[in-house]
Design a protein around this motif. Structure first.
Motif, PDB file in Angstrom:
ATOM      1  N   ARG A 191      -0.415   2.366 -10.318  1.00 38.51           N
ATOM      2  CA  ARG A 191      -0.360   3.491 -11.457  1.00 38.51           C
ATOM      3  C   ARG A 191       0.742   4.374 -10.764  1.00 38.51           C
ATOM      4  NH1 ARG A 191      -6.160   4.881 -13.514  1.00 38.51           N
ATOM      5  NH2 ARG A 191      -5.004   6.344 -14.849  1.00 38.51           N
ATOM      6  N   TRP A 192       1.680   4.802 -11.850  1.00 38.76           N
ATOM      7  CA  TRP A 192       2.706   5.558 -11.210  1.00 38.76           C
ATOM      8  C   TRP A 192       2.184   7.009 -10.884  1.00 38.76           C
ATOM      9  CZ3 TRP A 192       3.801  10.492 -12.646  1.00 38.76           C
ATOM     10  CH2 TRP A 192       3.383  10.802 -13.926  1.00 38.76           C
ATOM     11  N   GLU A 193       1.240   7.548 -11.228  1.00 39.69           N
ATOM     12  CA  GLU A 193       0.671   8.947 -10.898  1.00 39.69           C
ATOM     13  C   GLU A 193      -0.085   8.800  -9.480  1.00 39.69           C
ATOM     14  OE1 GLU A 193      -2.441   7.241 -13.971  1.00 39.69           O
ATOM     15  OE2 GLU A 193      -0.488   6.946 -13.437  1.00 39.69           O
ATOM     16  N   THR A 194      -0.577   7.533  -9.263  1.00 40.60           N
ATOM     17  CA  THR A 194      -1.087   7.659  -7.894  1.00 40.60           C
ATOM     18  C   THR A 194      -0.588   6.576  -6.797  1.00 40.60           C
ATOM     19  OG1 THR A 194      -2.656   5.852  -8.601  1.00 40.60           O
ATOM     20  CG2 THR A 194      -3.411   8.053  -9.039  1.00 40.60           C
ATOM     21  N   SER A 195       0.321   5.652  -7.105  1.00 38.90           N
ATOM     22  CA  SER A 195       1.004   4.758  -6.445  1.00 38.90           C
ATOM     23  C   SER A 195       2.422   4.985  -6.114  1.00 38.90           C
ATOM     24  CB  SER A 195       0.602   3.375  -6.882  1.00 38.90           C
ATOM     25  OG  SER A 195      -0.741   3.012  -7.333  1.00 38.90           O
ATOM     26  N   SER A 196       2.955   5.774  -6.797  1.00 40.44           N
ATOM     27  CA  SER A 196       4.430   6.013  -6.488  1.00 40.44           C
ATOM     28  C   SER A 196       4.638   6.888  -5.390  1.00 40.44           C
ATOM     29  CB  SER A 196       5.127   6.215  -7.849  1.00 40.44           C
ATOM     30  OG  SER A 196       4.800   7.473  -8.181  1.00 40.44           O
ATOM     31  N   VAL A 197       5.952   6.608  -4.722  1.00 44.74           N
ATOM     32  CA  VAL A 197       6.099   7.456  -3.501  1.00 44.74           C
ATOM     33  C   VAL A 197       7.140   8.449  -4.221  1.00 44.74           C
ATOM     34  CG1 VAL A 197       6.943   7.455  -1.233  1.00 44.74           C
ATOM     35  CG2 VAL A 197       5.422   5.846  -2.014  1.00 44.74           C
ATOM     36  N   PRO A 198       7.136   9.832  -4.088  1.00 50.64           N
ATOM     37  CA  PRO A 198       8.198  10.785  -4.389  1.00 50.64           C
ATOM     38  C   PRO A 198       9.644  10.485  -3.432  1.00 50.64           C
ATOM     39  CG  PRO A 198       5.842  11.896  -4.019  1.00 50.64           C
ATOM     40  CD  PRO A 198       5.895  10.232  -3.558  1.00 50.64           C
ATOM     41  N   VAL A 199      10.776  10.063  -4.232  1.00 53.82           N
ATOM     42  CA  VAL A 199      11.769  10.113  -3.409  1.00 53.82           C
ATOM     43  C   VAL A 199      12.937  10.305  -4.237  1.00 53.82           C
ATOM     44  CG1 VAL A 199      12.025   7.535  -4.352  1.00 53.82           C
ATOM     45  CG2 VAL A 199      12.818   8.229  -1.808  1.00 53.82           C
ATOM     46  N   SER A 200      14.031  10.714  -3.541  1.00 54.31           N
ATOM     47  CA  SER A 200      15.284  11.152  -4.368  1.00 54.31           C
ATOM     48  C   SER A 200      16.224   9.867  -4.470  1.00 54.31           C
ATOM     49  CB  SER A 200      16.032  12.169  -3.950  1.00 54.31           C
ATOM     50  OG  SER A 200      16.270  12.056  -2.451  1.00 54.31           O
TER      51      SER A 200
ATOM     52  N   SER B  84      11.870   0.347  -9.790  1.00 58.28           N
ATOM     53  CA  SER B  84      12.017  -0.484  -8.131  1.00 58.28           C
ATOM     54  C   SER B  84      10.490  -0.188  -7.640  1.00 58.28           C
ATOM     55  CB  SER B  84      13.084   0.285  -7.519  1.00 58.28           C
ATOM     56  OG  SER B  84      12.751   1.471  -7.298  1.00 58.28           O
ATOM     57  N   GLN B  85       9.704   0.646  -7.560  1.00 53.95           N
ATOM     58  CA  GLN B  85       8.799   0.667  -6.830  1.00 53.95           C
ATOM     59  C   GLN B  85       7.638  -0.052  -7.673  1.00 53.95           C
ATOM     60  OE1 GLN B  85       7.352   4.503  -5.355  1.00 53.95           O
ATOM     61  NE2 GLN B  85       9.451   5.155  -5.093  1.00 53.95           N
TER      62      GLN B  85
END
Length: 284
Positions: free
Chosen positions: A48-57, A67-68
């Motif tokens: 889930r994007w709100e718990t699994s995605s990694v903040p990145v620029s 991509s993630q």
């Protein structure tokens, strides 16, 4: 107790108005794991994007989620309530973009639309956009509905059971993917009776050789053997003519060892699919 398992990532995609539905999909995934994971040696990992995605620029947020999430997932569940979602530079909404990207990659995508009563504060423009999107997707996919989280859990379980056999075939095929020429070199020796000395005692000679096996699934052509290393103390007894070693075939290579401090290294050179290759093996 630990057990081996193939991990499949399951992405849960949706606009922001489907929190209970997203939780229902995750509950179904955990329920399937508890009932089947050890027996089938497959584990499902919800994303889930709100718990699994990694903040990145480095790009638009949606492209980074793509991509993630999409690119790294094996199954995608897309859920809709009364909203289509916010538009992105490339699609009418982020969820719509994720669906299209997954379809292009040939991944199983399951779309479910809520049939529950609409909220009092429904956004009419969002609802109209969703209805148009659903109409377009109905021409390209078999769509599902759910009236409550419990029903959705049941539908997700059915979808997983549908996907697993097909994904298992892909897994087994990838495990059986060609691994090329794979050499295994094992030193061997035996004592050979050479008669008797003048006192009648038996005389022995120790013979040394290397068992060279091609444990891969490709033929090794133009194979030649040589001693390698600094101050080698092993001599390869060979005609020097190139040979072939087929997949799963074993050859005997006679060698002689010399006294002194040095290295016993066998160098194998061969041609595989037209490409020259080389590998050294320490044998003593």
């Amino acid at each position: 107790m630990a057990y081996p398992a193939t991990v499949l990532r399951v992405m849960i995609a949706s606009p922001s108005d489907t929190l209970e539905a997203r939780d229902a999909v995750e509950n179904a995934i955990h329920g399937w794991n508890n009932a089947n994971s050890e027996n089938k040696q497959i584990a499902l990992l919800p994303w889930r994007w709100e718990t699994s995605s990694v903040p990145v620029s480095g790009g638009h947020p949606q492209s980074l989620i793509n991509s993630q999430g999409v690119d790294e997932s094996d199954i995608i569940f897309a859920l809709f309530g009364s909203r289509l979602g916010s538009p992105t530079p490339g699609a009418v909404s982020g969820t719509a973009e994720e669906i299209e990207r997954a379809i292009e990659q040939g991944k199983p995508v399951h779309l479910y639309f809520s049939s529950a009563s609409l909220p009092n504060d429904v956004d009419v423009s969002q609802l109209e956009g969703l209805r148009q999107f659903r109409s377009e997707m109905s021409k390209r996919a078999l769509l599902g509905e759910f009236s409550n989280p419990s029903q959705l859990e049941h539908e997700v379980w059915k979808a997983i059971e549908h996907d697993i056999p097909h994904l298992a075939v892909d897994i087994s095929q990838s495990e059986m993917a060609p691994n090329g020429v794979q050499f295994l070199v094992q030193p061997k020796q035996e004592r050979e009776l050479q008669g008797a000395d003048k006192n009648g005692k038996p005389k022995y000679r120790t013979n040394y050789w290397l068992e060279i096996s091609n444990t891969g699934d490709r033929i090794a052509e133009d194979v030649v053997f040589a001693s390698a290393g600094v101050n080698p103390t092993m001599t390869v007894i060979t005609s020097g003519e190139p040979t072939k070693i087929h997949a799963q075939q074993t050859r005997r290579l006679d060698v002689a060892y010399m006294m002194g401090v040095g290295e016993k290294i066998l160098r194998i050179q061969w041609v595989e699919n037209g490409v020259k290759k080389e590998e050294d093996f320490y044998v003593g």
